[in-house]
Design a protein around this motif. Structure first.
Motif, PDB file in Angstrom:
ATOM      1  N   TRP A 194      60.690  87.586 -70.456  1.00 28.80           N
ATOM      2  CA  TRP A 194      59.576  86.719 -70.826  1.00 28.80           C
ATOM      3  C   TRP A 194      58.512  87.518 -71.573  1.00 28.80           C
ATOM      4  O   TRP A 194      58.239  88.681 -71.241  1.00 28.80           O
ATOM      5  CB  TRP A 194      58.948  86.110 -69.578  1.00 28.80           C
ATOM      6  CG  TRP A 194      57.778  85.217 -69.887  1.00 28.80           C
ATOM      7  CD1 TRP A 194      57.816  83.876 -70.146  1.00 28.80           C
ATOM      8  CD2 TRP A 194      56.405  85.607 -69.996  1.00 28.80           C
ATOM      9  NE1 TRP A 194      56.561  83.411 -70.407  1.00 28.80           N
ATOM     10  CE2 TRP A 194      55.662  84.450 -70.328  1.00 28.80           C
ATOM     11  CE3 TRP A 194      55.734  86.814 -69.853  1.00 28.80           C
ATOM     12  CZ2 TRP A 194      54.295  84.467 -70.505  1.00 28.80           C
ATOM     13  CZ3 TRP A 194      54.366  86.841 -70.038  1.00 28.80           C
ATOM     14  CH2 TRP A 194      53.652  85.683 -70.356  1.00 28.80           C
ATOM     15  N   HIS A 195      57.952  86.924 -72.607  1.00 29.98           N
ATOM     16  CA  HIS A 195      56.702  87.433 -73.174  1.00 29.98           C
ATOM     17  C   HIS A 195      55.881  86.245 -73.630  1.00 29.98           C
ATOM     18  O   HIS A 195      56.413  85.174 -73.945  1.00 29.98           O
ATOM     19  CB  HIS A 195      56.923  88.448 -74.303  1.00 29.98           C
ATOM     20  CG  HIS A 195      57.575  87.885 -75.540  1.00 29.98           C
ATOM     21  ND1 HIS A 195      56.873  87.211 -76.507  1.00 29.98           N
ATOM     22  CD2 HIS A 195      58.859  87.920 -75.961  1.00 29.98           C
ATOM     23  CE1 HIS A 195      57.688  86.854 -77.473  1.00 29.98           C
ATOM     24  NE2 HIS A 195      58.901  87.260 -77.173  1.00 29.98           N
ATOM     25  N   ALA A 196      54.581  86.404 -73.645  1.00 28.51           N
ATOM     26  CA  ALA A 196      53.677  85.295 -73.959  1.00 28.51           C
ATOM     27  C   ALA A 196      53.965  84.759 -75.357  1.00 28.51           C
ATOM     28  O   ALA A 196      54.181  85.538 -76.298  1.00 28.51           O
ATOM     29  CB  ALA A 196      52.232  85.763 -73.869  1.00 28.51           C
ATOM     30  N   PRO A 197      53.978  83.432 -75.524  1.00 29.11           N
ATOM     31  CA  PRO A 197      54.251  82.861 -76.841  1.00 29.11           C
ATOM     32  C   PRO A 197      53.301  83.369 -77.925  1.00 29.11           C
ATOM     33  O   PRO A 197      53.684  83.464 -79.098  1.00 29.11           O
ATOM     34  CB  PRO A 197      54.083  81.349 -76.613  1.00 29.11           C
ATOM     35  CG  PRO A 197      54.294  81.159 -75.150  1.00 29.11           C
ATOM     36  CD  PRO A 197      53.785  82.397 -74.493  1.00 29.11           C
ATOM     37  N   GLU A 198      52.078  83.692 -77.541  1.00 26.51           N
ATOM     38  CA  GLU A 198      51.093  84.157 -78.525  1.00 26.51           C
ATOM     39  C   GLU A 198      51.103  85.671 -78.687  1.00 26.51           C
ATOM     40  O   GLU A 198      50.280  86.238 -79.432  1.00 26.51           O
ATOM     41  CB  GLU A 198      49.690  83.704 -78.118  1.00 26.51           C
ATOM     42  CG  GLU A 198      49.121  84.367 -76.868  1.00 26.51           C
ATOM     43  CD  GLU A 198      49.587  83.756 -75.561  1.00 26.51           C
ATOM     44  OE1 GLU A 198      49.062  84.159 -74.506  1.00 26.51           O
ATOM     45  OE2 GLU A 198      50.491  82.875 -75.597  1.00 26.51           O
TER      46      GLU A 198
END
Length: 419
Positions: free
Chosen positions: A232-236
């Protein structure tokens, strides 16, 4: 009290990070998710919106002596490695029991935690689902993934696969006995518990792609290959400004990193990488990793940037090629980016993935870590970046990976188990 799904994962970053993607997908579907792993990854887990619970035996805290040489183990060292693995598992066993609370309704287990988690599921009378990142069941198609990637023939591959399972059973024997006593369960060997699970047809979802490892036809029903689970990584999320500036300052660079391998070998590897890049006429980004890869001792170089951790999904597509140890997750990340790989496998399953990438045409021939030199690396870099067919093969594989939904398959399996 709401019921929760407990994911347990242990090991290095590559052994843990994919489960943040799984957990985030389950959470987005409305499930409450806990990820139990080492303290080192607490921030990673919480950033994905998951509840964190600690597991002991953090390999980052107990990694090999950084002053020691980063070399594959010889026969004596392999015995020492097995002893360390058994000690790691013994410590992990008690932590697995502590991670499950009264609100746990379902266990999702990594390959490392599954031989312990099955006993916990039995004691709690709850379902469990195995989610390994590498193939483990015997097959005639290939030898065990820790065997270096060389086929022994169909009969030999299956025999070696069965032997590999018995070795794993022995590694977990002490921890199994202690855990079953603690949980109030009758004595049972790891082999007996494993065979019961196999006889029951317990589902196992493998988090890699058939692009690299097609599902063996001789596997029993229930063993499925569902596609990769991406960290997972932040969409932004964006790359740090210093990386963006470096990328904008010239042609696409080569990425070089060894993840959790080669601890303490950073200066030697940094010097070797700089010399190889210069001979090949390429720019480079060095990820420090556990090795501490650096060029500080050489005074720095304008055409080489050293960085810490960044999402591979953001960086790899903007590179000319990637050089790495070929752990399962990093191998898949390079393929997903559609760029050629120069594999430098060190140990464990890494030679297996290195050979798979090369057979696919998306990588150069593997360079075993002890044979790595500036000359060999420079030659491989030239091959990787100057031959358009490797990039075409990598791009074709990336297109196929983009059609897969590995976390979606886990979600469907979870909802079947909880329904």
């Amino acid at each position: 009290m709401p019921e929760k799904i407990l994911i347990t994962a242990a090991g290095s970053y590559g052994d843990v990070a994919p489960y943040t993607g799984v957990g985030a997908r389950l959470r987005a579907a409305g499930h409450e998710v806990v990820l139990a792993t080492h303290d080192t990854y607490a921030g990673l887990v919480r950033a994905a919106g998951l509840e964190f619970r600690p597991l002991p035996a953090d390999p980052r805290a107990h990694r090999p002596d950084p002053a020691g040489p980063a070399r594959p183990a010889g026969p004596g060292s392999r015995r020492a490695l097995l002893r360390r693995a058994a000690a790691f598992i013994e410590e992990l066993g008690g932590g697995i029991a502590d991670a499950a609370h009264d609100d746990t309704a379902l266990l999702l287990l990594s390959a490392t935690t599954a031989p312990l988690g099955h006993h916990l599921a039995e004691a709690l009378d709850i379902p469990s689902l195995d989610l390994p990142l590498v193939p483990g069941a015997p097959t005639g198609d290939f030898a065990p993934v820790v065997g270096g990637g060389r086929s022994l023939g169909r009969w030999g591959n299956r025999a070696a696969g069965r032997l590999s399972l018995r070795v794993i059973d022995r590694l977990y024997a002490g921890a199994t006995a202690a855990l079953r006593t603690r949980l109030g369960l009758p004595p049972a060997t790891p082999r007996a518990v494993r065979r019961r699970a196999e006889a029951a047809g317990r589902p196992v979802l493998h988090g890699f792609s058939e692009v690299l490892v097609p599902r063996p036809a001789d596997w029993r029903p229930g063993l499925e290959v569902v596609g990769n689970w991406w960290p997972w990584h932040a969409p932004e999320a964006q790359l740090p400004p210093v990386v963006e500036d470096f990328l904008a300052a010239g042609p696409p660079p080569v990425f070089l990193g060894f993840g959790s391998m080669a601890a303490g070998d950073g200066e030697r590897l940094g010097d070797l990488a700089v010399r190889a890049l210069r001979r090949a006429g390429l720019r480079g980004i060095l990820q420090s990793g556990w090795a501490g890869l650096t060029t500080r001792h050489t005074g720095g170089h304008a055409d080489v940037l050293t960085i810490g951790d960044v999402p591979h999904a953001l960086l790899f597509p903007r590179t000319a090629a990637v050089v790495h140890h070929c752990g399962a997750g990093t191998a898949a990340a390079g393929l997903r980016a559609g760029v050629p790989t120069v594999p430098v496998p060190v140990t464990a399953d890494q030679p297996f993935w290195a050979h798979r990438l090369a057979a696919l045409g998306a990588a150069t021939a593997p360079i075993p870590f002890p044979e790595l030199s500036a000359d060999r690396l420079a030659h491989a870099l030239t091959q990787a970046t100057a031959a358009p067919e490797r990039r075409r093969h990598a791009a074709g594989a990336a297109h196929r990976l983009a059609t897969e939904d590995g976390t979606g398959a886990v979600l469907k399996a979870v909802e079947r188990l909880r329904g």
